[in-house]
Design an enzyme around this catalytic site. Structure first.
Site, mmCIF file in Angstrom:
data_model
loop_
_atom_site.group_PDB
_atom_site.id
_atom_site.type_symbol
_atom_site.label_atom_id
_atom_site.label_comp_id
_atom_site.label_asym_id
_atom_site.label_seq_id
_atom_site.Cartn_x
_atom_site.Cartn_y
_atom_site.Cartn_z
ATOM 1 N N TYR A 147 0.824 -1.216 0.000
ATOM 2 C CA TYR A 147 0.000 0.000 0.000
ATOM 3 C C TYR A 147 0.853 1.258 0.000
ATOM 4 O O TYR A 147 0.442 2.292 -0.507
ATOM 5 C CB TYR A 147 -0.904 0.038 1.246
ATOM 6 N N LYS A 195 2.721 -15.358 1.950
ATOM 7 C CA LYS A 195 2.921 -16.012 0.650
ATOM 8 C C LYS A 195 4.411 -16.311 0.541
ATOM 9 O O LYS A 195 5.108 -15.831 -0.360
ATOM 10 C CB LYS A 195 2.417 -15.089 -0.468
ATOM 11 N N ASP A 251 -6.533 -7.007 3.974
ATOM 12 C CA ASP A 251 -7.642 -6.318 3.317
ATOM 13 C C ASP A 251 -8.584 -7.352 2.701
ATOM 14 O O ASP A 251 -9.799 -7.311 2.900
ATOM 15 C CB ASP A 251 -7.080 -5.385 2.225
ATOM 16 N N ASP A 255 -12.484 -8.972 4.338
ATOM 17 C CA ASP A 255 -13.785 -8.935 3.650
ATOM 18 C C ASP A 255 -14.392 -10.337 3.589
ATOM 19 O O ASP A 255 -15.595 -10.521 3.775
ATOM 20 C CB ASP A 255 -13.643 -8.411 2.210
#
Ligand code: IPM
Ligand code: MG
Length: 361
Positions: A147, A195, A251, A255
């Site tokens: 980000y 990851k 993020d 959700d």
């Protein structure tokens, strides 16, 4: 006894932000008074409305207001009207929300996804997978990673774009500690998501989290790759207690976890730094399509206010009162449109706020 006074910066923002924040403010007012605390609300402009009125989505006065407040209650920002502002860094998301997080060093984002038993039918998952319910806490790193890393740009010819993912050990260590501390107060299980089979930042992440784990022998640590985690959340969500992960994975997974509980309209969040000042925000966005219609669900904003009481004002009892009042309103059958079942008559934003307030102790 001298009365305690607390200042809360209120940033309603765009879309349904103002309507849901109004209900959260009413709840805070009611509950604080019962607990002998006076709260002063100071409103500031943020997002598209701030851009329209001042030319900037995060005016300096708003930032100053946030810096001197004890806590920040945030609605939502953005909408189609502001999606094409150039440069993109003047749009509500990139120009207000992200700088606010960064400027205030709010690196720890807590997103609890809790399923209310009375709302099990609203979950997209089969009830058999939900067992006694879901209670997952996503701890998302909020001020680092892809980000914020630079370079972040497009070339002159427009045919090459670059985002940069950077993590420093200290950034990983401090968010890992937030995750472990949270796990200590819950079921003492933490799953670190990365990851590491592809990304160097993830391999550093895994090393640091493993190192921090040595300080928390009571907590069981597992590591999971993010693609697997996305799948496991749907296959067997009850395996999770705390999930700690980097900014972008958090993020996405928050959700997903939120939706498992039935409605994004129910999920609160807290963004915290090193001090007690925090920013509290419903996870849902500005939902411009339903703005101004008195149909939005204010419970995410109200539950965010509960987190504000807990983490910034040190008012645990008041926080529990709010959470219980929400639960009781749900149990009594009150539903806004987003969580209404076939037989329910939906109520509006304001009425839901009133139903919660009348249930405060
Ligand atoms: C969130 C939102 C923001 C984010 C957007 C609006 C920039 O999706 O808070 O989850 O990506 O952090
Ligand atoms: Mg998001």
């Amino acid at each position: 006894m001298s009365e305690m006074v607390k200042t809360i910066a209120v940033l309603p923002g765009d879309g349904i932000g103002p309507e849901v924040v109004e209900q959260a403010v009413q709840v805070l007012n009611a509950v604080a008074r019962r607990h002998g605390v006076t709260v002063l609300f100071e409103e500031g402009l943020v997002g598209g409305i701030a851009y329209d009125e001042t030319g900037h989505p995060l005016p300096p006065e708003t930032l100053a207001l946030c810096r001197h407040a004890d806590a920040i209650l945030f609605g939502a920002v953005g909408g189609p009207k502001w999606d094409r502002i150039e440069p993109p860094t003047m749009r509500p998301e990139l120009g207000a929300l992200l700088p606010l997080r960064k400027e205030l060093s709010l690196y720890a984002n807590l997103r609890p996804a809790r399923l209310y038993p009375a709302l099990a039918d609203a979950s997209p998952l089969k009830n058999a997978l939900l067992g006694e319910g879901l209670d997952i806490l996503v701890v998302r790193e909020l001020t680092g990673g892809i980000y914020f890393g630079t370079p972040k740009e497009r070339t002159e010819d427009g045919h090459r774009a670059i985002d940069t993912c950077i993590y420093f050990s200290e950034e990983i260590e401090r968010i890992a500690r937030v995750g472990f501390e949270a796990a200590l107060r819950r079921q003492r299980r933490i799953c670190s998501v990365d990851k590491a089979n592809v990304m160097e930042t993830s391999r550093l992440w895994r090393d640091i989290v493993t190192h921090v784990a040595a300080d928390y022998p009571q907590v069981e640590l597992t590591h999971m790759l993010v693609d697997n985690c996305a799948m496991q959340l749907i296959r067997n969500p009850r395996q999770f207690d705390v999930i700690v992960t980097e900014n972008m994975f958090g993020d996405i997974l928050s959700d997903e976890a939120a939706m498992l509980t039935g409605s994004l309209g129910m999920l609160p969040s807290a963004s915290l730094g090193n001090g007690s000042r925090g920013l509290y925000e419903p996870v849902h966005g500005s939902a411009p399509d339903i703005a101004g219609k008195d149909i939005a669900n204010p419970l995410a904003a109200i539950l965010s206010a509960a987190m504000l009481l807990r983490y910034s004002l040190d008012m645990e009892e008041a926080a529990l009162d709010v959470e219980r009042a929400v639960e009781h309103a749900i149990e009594a059958g009150y539903r806004t449109a987003d969580i209404a079942g076939p037989g329910d008559t939906p109520i509006g934003t304001r009425e839901m706020g009133e139903r919660v307030i009348e249930r405060l102790r």
